[in-house]
Every structure is written in structure tokens, then in C-alpha cells.
Design a protein around this motif. Sequence first.
Motif, mmCIF file in Angstrom:
data_model
loop_
_atom_site.group_PDB
_atom_site.id
_atom_site.type_symbol
_atom_site.label_atom_id
_atom_site.label_comp_id
_atom_site.label_asym_id
_atom_site.label_seq_id
_atom_site.Cartn_x
_atom_site.Cartn_y
_atom_site.Cartn_z
ATOM 1 N N GLY A 12 0.752 -1.241 0.000
ATOM 2 C CA GLY A 12 0.000 0.000 0.000
ATOM 3 C C GLY A 12 0.786 1.296 0.000
ATOM 4 N N VAL A 13 2.110 1.243 -0.113
ATOM 5 C CA VAL A 13 2.906 2.471 -0.138
ATOM 6 C C VAL A 13 2.872 3.051 -1.550
ATOM 7 N N LEU A 14 2.635 4.364 -1.638
ATOM 8 C CA LEU A 14 2.659 5.047 -2.933
ATOM 9 C C LEU A 14 4.095 5.430 -3.258
ATOM 10 N N LEU A 15 4.524 5.108 -4.478
ATOM 11 C CA LEU A 15 5.880 5.409 -4.893
ATOM 12 C C LEU A 15 5.892 5.989 -6.289
ATOM 13 N N ILE A 25 14.385 3.955 -5.765
ATOM 14 C CA ILE A 25 13.033 4.410 -6.087
ATOM 15 C C ILE A 25 12.491 5.233 -4.917
ATOM 16 N N PRO A 26 12.004 6.446 -5.187
ATOM 17 C CA PRO A 26 11.480 7.275 -4.103
ATOM 18 C C PRO A 26 9.995 7.002 -3.822
ATOM 19 N N SER A 27 9.625 7.190 -2.581
ATOM 20 C CA SER A 27 8.197 7.144 -2.235
ATOM 21 C C SER A 27 7.572 8.491 -2.637
ATOM 22 N N VAL A 31 9.211 12.480 -2.517
ATOM 23 C CA VAL A 31 9.190 13.417 -3.635
ATOM 24 C C VAL A 31 8.491 14.712 -3.221
ATOM 25 N N LEU A 32 7.390 14.601 -2.507
ATOM 26 C CA LEU A 32 6.663 15.792 -2.085
ATOM 27 C C LEU A 32 7.443 16.618 -1.081
#
Length: 92
Positions: free
Chosen positions: A43-46, A84-86, A90-91
Amino acid sequence: MTEIASHRGGARLWPENSRLAFRNSAAMAVDFIEFDIHRSRDGVLLVHHDPLLGRTSAGTGAIADKDWADLREVALLRTSDETIPSLDEVLD
């Protein structure tokens, strides 16, 4: 009207969807920075363009089939040490 967009964080200038690309794009006079979001199995957004690993990152298989603990270790190609960033990274 959008005049300048940084596609995948400026993929023609820096490794696409890398932290380096997003930092550098944010310092430029762009109207927006575009990127794609995928969800890991847990469920983690990446942030990664393709639903599969391999074209711009090390590893193989579908992002949706892997947990974030494993995905966060996947190296981005054309970088010396980025992974790879989550979406949260990035935000930030």
C-alpha cells in the motif's frame, strides 16, 4: 495554460523520476513537474513511470507484487546511489 512542464522530473536532463531530477526541476522556472505513481503490494505510494521494474531501475517484476521494504532498495539506473522514491519523499 502550461508553458513548461518537467516530464518525469526532467528525464532528458537527469535520470527520470530520481530525487536529483525532482530537486533540479523544482529549482527551474517550470509550471509543473509530472510523474507517475504506483502502489506497492503493502500500500505504499511510490514514484516510478513503469508498472514493471527494469527499464529505469534494477530488478524485475511488477511493482504491485512487491513490498515497499524491497522496493525502497531498488537502484535507479544512471545514478550513483539513488533508489526508487516514495511519493512522500518526492513531495518533501
